[in-house]
Scaffold this motif. Structure first.
Motif, PDB file in Angstrom:
ATOM      1  N   VAL A  25       1.086  -1.356  -0.036  1.00 49.79           N
ATOM      2  CA  VAL A  25       0.061  -0.295  -0.401  1.00 49.79           C
ATOM      3  C   VAL A  25       0.414   1.269  -0.112  1.00 49.79           C
ATOM      4  O   VAL A  25       1.642   1.295   0.648  1.00 49.79           O
ATOM      5  CB  VAL A  25      -0.806   0.118   1.114  1.00 49.79           C
ATOM      6  N   SER A  65      -7.145   1.665  10.977  1.00 48.70           N
ATOM      7  CA  SER A  65      -7.929   0.297  10.450  1.00 48.70           C
ATOM      8  C   SER A  65      -7.334  -0.263  10.480  1.00 48.70           C
ATOM      9  O   SER A  65      -7.209  -1.567  10.486  1.00 48.70           O
ATOM     10  CB  SER A  65      -9.818   0.787  10.748  1.00 48.70           C
ATOM     11  N   TRP A  66      -6.978  -0.491   8.491  1.00 48.13           N
ATOM     12  CA  TRP A  66      -6.127  -0.933   8.218  1.00 48.13           C
ATOM     13  C   TRP A  66      -4.655  -1.248   8.594  1.00 48.13           C
ATOM     14  O   TRP A  66      -4.576  -2.534   8.390  1.00 48.13           O
ATOM     15  CB  TRP A  66      -5.718   0.037   6.545  1.00 48.13           C
ATOM     16  N   HIS A  70      -3.648  -5.495   7.747  1.00 47.81           N
ATOM     17  CA  HIS A  70      -2.891  -5.388   6.310  1.00 47.81           C
ATOM     18  C   HIS A  70      -1.747  -6.031   6.495  1.00 47.81           C
ATOM     19  O   HIS A  70      -0.527  -6.307   7.588  1.00 47.81           O
ATOM     20  CB  HIS A  70      -2.601  -3.849   6.010  1.00 47.81           C
ATOM     21  N   TRP A  74       4.438  -1.122   3.661  1.00 43.30           N
ATOM     22  CA  TRP A  74       3.824   0.168   3.710  1.00 43.30           C
ATOM     23  C   TRP A  74       5.050   0.517   2.674  1.00 43.30           C
ATOM     24  O   TRP A  74       5.786   0.598   3.685  1.00 43.30           O
ATOM     25  CB  TRP A  74       3.815  -0.045   4.775  1.00 43.30           C
ATOM     26  N   HIS A 123      -7.107  -1.143  -1.603  1.00 43.96           N
ATOM     27  CA  HIS A 123      -7.242  -0.895  -1.061  1.00 43.96           C
ATOM     28  C   HIS A 123      -8.166   0.880  -1.246  1.00 43.96           C
ATOM     29  O   HIS A 123      -8.874   1.043  -0.943  1.00 43.96           O
ATOM     30  CB  HIS A 123      -6.766  -0.468  -0.303  1.00 43.96           C
ATOM     31  N   ARG A 126     -11.374  -0.551  -2.701  1.00 43.53           N
ATOM     32  CA  ARG A 126     -12.650  -0.444  -1.826  1.00 43.53           C
ATOM     33  C   ARG A 126     -12.893   0.979  -0.844  1.00 43.53           C
ATOM     34  O   ARG A 126     -14.522   0.947  -0.836  1.00 43.53           O
ATOM     35  CB  ARG A 126     -11.840  -1.649  -0.400  1.00 43.53           C
ATOM     36  N   SER A 127     -12.076   1.615  -0.854  1.00 42.10           N
ATOM     37  CA  SER A 127     -12.261   3.001  -0.327  1.00 42.10           C
ATOM     38  C   SER A 127     -13.142   3.355  -1.404  1.00 42.10           C
ATOM     39  O   SER A 127     -14.683   4.155  -1.082  1.00 42.10           O
ATOM     40  CB  SER A 127     -11.275   3.973  -0.343  1.00 42.10           C
TER      41      SER A 127
END
Length: 142
Positions: A25, A65-66, A70, A74, A123, A126-127
């Motif tokens: 991500v 929250s991710w 996750h 990152w 991600h 989903r957002s």
């Protein structure tokens, strides 16, 4: 899963699509004034470098929250890549998890004309779905 060998070095612009495909991500850690002046990194999470550690630490009280769910890396992005590399090293040292940075940062993405590389990631999808569903119900997203 993202190759752990990749985490020893910064991810290059050419390696970034693979890192994202493996669950990474992208996190834009530039300050808001920099994102406003230089432009957004579409599809990336925008978290200022001063607070990114607290937001990505799954054990922290103020994590997103991710961060608790996750399992990928990152991938931190700063303007030139230097700040992101330093922050990534610090976060790895504190046990935040799989953290790397983009070599050359936002400027390298601009030079390679790859500013949309983080779009259409799971991600991001989903957002978008969450926002659209919320608006369809007549509520504002929170």
């Amino acid at each position: 899963m993202l190759d752990h060998q990749l985490l020893d070095e910064c991810v290059s612009v050419d390696e970034l699509p693979r890192a994202i495909a493996l669950g990474g991500v992208v996190v834009d850690i530039r300050a808001q004034w920099q994102r406003t002046a230089d432009g957004p990194l579409l599809g990336a999470l925008a978290i200022d470098s001063e607070i990114v550690g607290r937001r990505l630490d799954p054990a922290g009280a103020t994590c997103i929250s991710w961060a608790r769910l996750h399992t990928g890396a990152w991938i931190l992005v700063s303007s030139s890549g230097r700040r992101a590399a330093a922050v990534a090293a610090t976060l790895r040292g504190t046990g935040v998890g799989l953290v790397t940075s983009l070599a050359g940062g936002y400027r390298a993405l601009c030079a390679a004309n790859r500013l949309t590389v983080a779009l259409r990631t799971p991600h991001f999808e989903r957002s978008v779905d969450m926002v659209l569903a919320t608006h369809a119900k007549g509520r504002s997203p929170q």
